[in-house]
Design a protein around this motif. Structure first.
Motif, mmCIF file in Angstrom:
data_model
loop_
_atom_site.group_PDB
_atom_site.id
_atom_site.type_symbol
_atom_site.label_atom_id
_atom_site.label_comp_id
_atom_site.label_asym_id
_atom_site.label_seq_id
_atom_site.Cartn_x
_atom_site.Cartn_y
_atom_site.Cartn_z
ATOM 1 N N MET A 139 -94.686 -42.737 -38.008
ATOM 2 C CA MET A 139 -93.558 -42.555 -37.111
ATOM 3 C C MET A 139 -94.059 -42.290 -35.690
ATOM 4 O O MET A 139 -94.987 -41.514 -35.487
ATOM 5 C CB MET A 139 -92.737 -41.342 -37.591
ATOM 6 N N GLU A 140 -93.436 -42.980 -34.726
ATOM 7 C CA GLU A 140 -93.756 -42.698 -33.304
ATOM 8 C C GLU A 140 -93.380 -41.266 -32.986
ATOM 9 O O GLU A 140 -92.556 -40.679 -33.675
ATOM 10 C CB GLU A 140 -92.843 -43.552 -32.431
ATOM 11 N N LYS A 141 -93.921 -40.729 -31.881
ATOM 12 C CA LYS A 141 -93.528 -39.363 -31.493
ATOM 13 C C LYS A 141 -92.029 -39.322 -31.160
ATOM 14 O O LYS A 141 -91.470 -40.294 -30.649
ATOM 15 C CB LYS A 141 -94.346 -38.930 -30.294
ATOM 16 N N ILE A 142 -91.447 -38.174 -31.444
ATOM 17 C CA ILE A 142 -90.014 -37.983 -31.183
ATOM 18 C C ILE A 142 -89.854 -37.571 -29.722
ATOM 19 O O ILE A 142 -90.538 -36.658 -29.263
ATOM 20 C CB ILE A 142 -89.480 -36.865 -32.102
ATOM 21 N N ARG A 143 -88.937 -38.216 -29.020
ATOM 22 C CA ARG A 143 -88.727 -37.825 -27.617
ATOM 23 C C ARG A 143 -87.691 -36.709 -27.528
ATOM 24 O O ARG A 143 -86.587 -36.821 -28.070
ATOM 25 C CB ARG A 143 -88.289 -39.037 -26.793
ATOM 26 N N LEU A 144 -88.102 -35.613 -26.905
ATOM 27 C CA LEU A 144 -87.227 -34.438 -26.790
ATOM 28 C C LEU A 144 -87.147 -34.005 -25.339
ATOM 29 O O LEU A 144 -88.186 -33.884 -24.672
ATOM 30 C CB LEU A 144 -87.841 -33.245 -27.537
ATOM 31 N N GLY A 145 -85.948 -33.743 -24.869
ATOM 32 C CA GLY A 145 -85.803 -33.133 -23.554
ATOM 33 C C GLY A 145 -86.178 -31.662 -23.647
ATOM 34 O O GLY A 145 -86.051 -31.051 -24.713
ATOM 35 N N ILE A 146 -86.658 -31.106 -22.540
ATOM 36 C CA ILE A 146 -87.051 -29.692 -22.563
ATOM 37 C C ILE A 146 -86.938 -29.112 -21.148
ATOM 38 O O ILE A 146 -87.180 -29.820 -20.160
ATOM 39 C CB ILE A 146 -88.488 -29.526 -23.115
ATOM 40 N N SER A 147 -86.579 -27.846 -21.059
ATOM 41 C CA SER A 147 -86.602 -27.165 -19.764
ATOM 42 C C SER A 147 -88.063 -27.067 -19.327
ATOM 43 O O SER A 147 -88.912 -26.523 -20.055
ATOM 44 C CB SER A 147 -85.991 -25.768 -19.887
ATOM 45 N N THR A 148 -88.349 -27.573 -18.127
ATOM 46 C CA THR A 148 -89.733 -27.761 -17.680
ATOM 47 C C THR A 148 -90.581 -26.486 -17.767
ATOM 48 O O THR A 148 -91.760 -26.533 -18.134
ATOM 49 C CB THR A 148 -89.734 -28.267 -16.223
ATOM 50 N N CYS A 149 -89.977 -25.330 -17.438
ATOM 51 C CA CYS A 149 -90.781 -24.090 -17.388
ATOM 52 C C CYS A 149 -91.337 -23.714 -18.772
ATOM 53 O O CYS A 149 -92.344 -23.006 -18.861
ATOM 54 C CB CYS A 149 -89.959 -22.940 -16.808
ATOM 55 N N LEU A 150 -90.724 -24.228 -19.864
ATOM 56 C CA LEU A 150 -91.218 -23.905 -21.207
ATOM 57 C C LEU A 150 -92.554 -24.592 -21.497
ATOM 58 O O LEU A 150 -93.265 -24.238 -22.428
ATOM 59 C CB LEU A 150 -90.188 -24.304 -22.273
ATOM 60 N N LEU A 151 -92.866 -25.611 -20.684
ATOM 61 C CA LEU A 151 -94.140 -26.317 -20.872
ATOM 62 C C LEU A 151 -95.268 -25.649 -20.088
ATOM 63 O O LEU A 151 -96.401 -26.128 -20.095
ATOM 64 C CB LEU A 151 -93.998 -27.776 -20.425
ATOM 65 N N GLY A 152 -94.950 -24.554 -19.367
ATOM 66 C CA GLY A 152 -95.982 -23.859 -18.597
ATOM 67 C C GLY A 152 -96.064 -24.328 -17.155
ATOM 68 O O GLY A 152 -97.003 -23.974 -16.440
ATOM 69 N N GLU A 153 -95.096 -25.138 -16.731
ATOM 70 C CA GLU A 153 -95.092 -25.589 -15.329
ATOM 71 C C GLU A 153 -94.529 -24.475 -14.448
ATOM 72 O O GLU A 153 -93.521 -23.844 -14.817
ATOM 73 C CB GLU A 153 -94.184 -26.825 -15.172
ATOM 74 N N ASN A 154 -95.148 -24.273 -13.303
ATOM 75 C CA ASN A 154 -94.713 -23.194 -12.401
ATOM 76 C C ASN A 154 -93.513 -23.621 -11.563
ATOM 77 O O ASN A 154 -93.638 -23.892 -10.369
ATOM 78 C CB ASN A 154 -95.869 -22.783 -11.485
ATOM 79 N N VAL A 155 -92.354 -23.694 -12.214
ATOM 80 C CA VAL A 155 -91.155 -24.174 -11.504
ATOM 81 C C VAL A 155 -90.078 -23.104 -11.394
ATOM 82 O O VAL A 155 -89.013 -23.352 -10.843
ATOM 83 C CB VAL A 155 -90.552 -25.420 -12.220
ATOM 84 N N ARG A 156 -90.348 -21.891 -11.900
ATOM 85 C CA ARG A 156 -89.304 -20.857 -11.893
ATOM 86 C C ARG A 156 -89.048 -20.349 -10.468
ATOM 87 O O ARG A 156 -89.874 -20.539 -9.585
ATOM 88 C CB ARG A 156 -89.742 -19.693 -12.777
ATOM 89 N N TYR A 157 -87.944 -19.640 -10.306
ATOM 90 C CA TYR A 157 -87.575 -19.150 -8.960
ATOM 91 C C TYR A 157 -88.696 -18.294 -8.361
ATOM 92 O O TYR A 157 -88.908 -18.283 -7.154
ATOM 93 C CB TYR A 157 -86.254 -18.369 -9.025
ATOM 94 N N ASP A 158 -89.455 -17.598 -9.226
ATOM 95 C CA ASP A 158 -90.514 -16.720 -8.717
ATOM 96 C C ASP A 158 -91.885 -17.416 -8.708
ATOM 97 O O ASP A 158 -92.920 -16.766 -8.538
ATOM 98 C CB ASP A 158 -90.588 -15.446 -9.568
#
Ligand code: SF4
Length: 315
Positions: free
Chosen positions: A1-20
């Motif tokens: 099976m190919e990988k499943i495509r899932l949407g995700i809130s970017t900050c949960l991936l460890g990206e520094n996108v939060r307000y702080d």
């Protein structure tokens, strides 16, 4: 099976996108589930043009239709966010997502129980993040969850099962159009559907039986809608125990009285929640292999998601 495509809130991936300027990395999502999925990150606040870092925001007003407002300077960001979100969800249709994992408690991304402040500055936890609401209205049947709720073993198992089944359904639909696709898919998923909802199991059985009376498009559409509605209903030990007993019926001739007694006891211990679901399903799988039971061998119920995720060890 190919990988499943899932949407995700970017900050949960460890990206520094939060307000702080920080993140909210969730290691289960990146390291464990991440082996099976390809994430499509979405950060509503950054994508609608706000900087990093930025002033924090909250929801205020009527919890049914709150406004998105910056906490200190009280700038109203509602129109900006709604305009961007309504455009973004249309673009996301092209992404082939099988679900979305939202960041909890966020006024933009939270799925439920987000704080909404009244005019006296008192919060009630009854809101939905502005982007999350528009997303869920646009994709009402798509599996969605929050990272916090995914720490609950039952919710985790349910969500992951749903995304794997939706992926299987989408893959089936890539085959040449035919009613047989629905018949085969349904045959393999019967017991899994039964573990969620005996009522939907019956409705879907009737739909498949009259497949020839519908156009293929109508059949696909109706089947998918009922399938996703069925899987939204949570399984329970009682529903699983019924399915397990039903499976046991396929070995009436082969099992000795002692083996039957043992299997019944294991199912009952599971029903009473002394042991996890993996125990009775492993025992049944053992008999399916031993006696090469053709119908049960095909049942996705026995293998709905990778064993390595250990989801049935905790439910
Ligand atoms: S919660 Fe949503 S809006 Fe906030 S940083 Fe994470 S992805 Fe961006």
């Amino acid at each position: 099976m190919e990988k499943i495509r899932l949407g995700i809130s970017t900050c949960l991936l460890g990206e520094n996108v939060r307000y702080d300027g920080g993140h909210k990395l969730d290691r289960f999502l990146t390291d464990t589930l991440g082996q099976y999925v390809e994430y499509v990150p979405v950060c509503p606040e950054v994508e609608c043009g706000l900087p990093i870092p930025r002033e924090s925001m909250h929801l205020e007003g009527d919890p049914e239709s709150p406004r998105l407002v910056t906490s200190r300077t009280k700038q109203d960001m509602t129109e900006r966010m709604v305009r961007w979100a309504e455009k973004r969800v249309v673009e996301i249709e092209e992404e082939g997502l099988c679900g979305f994992i939202f960041k909890s408690d966020s006024p933009s991304s939270g799925m439920e129980r987000v704080k909404v402040y009244n005019e006296k500055g008192m919060p009630v936890k009854r809101g939905t993040g502005m982007f999350a609401r528009i997303f869920m209205e646009h994709f009402p049947l798509l599996p969605v969850e929050e990272e916090g709720r995914l720490h609950d073993p039952n919710l985790r198992e349910n969500f992951i099962e749903r995304i794997f089944i939706l992926k299987r359904w989408r893959e089936a639909l890539t085959e040449k159009e035919s009613r047989g696709i629905v018949v085969n898919f349904h045959t393999q998923h019967k017991l899994l559907i039964l573990s969620h909802s005996p009522k939907h199991y019956q409705t879907m059985g009737k739909l498949v039986a009259k497949a020839k009376e519908l156009s293929i498009k109508e059949l696909y559409q109706q089947y998918q809608t009922i399938l996703m509605e069925a899987l939204q209903l949570k399984t329970t030990p009682k529903k699983h125990a019924n399915v397990l007993q039903h499976m046991m019926g396929y070995f009436k001739e082969q099992l000795s009285a002692d083996e039957k007694q043992e299997l019944l006891e294991v199912i009952d211990h599971y029903r009473q929640e002394y042991i996890p679901l993996i125990v009775p399903t492993t025992l049944i799988q053992h008999y399916v292999r031993k006696y090469d039971q053709p119908y049960l061998k095909e049942q996705v119920y026995l293998n709905p998601h990778p064993l390595e995720l250990q989801l049935r060890n905790h439910v």
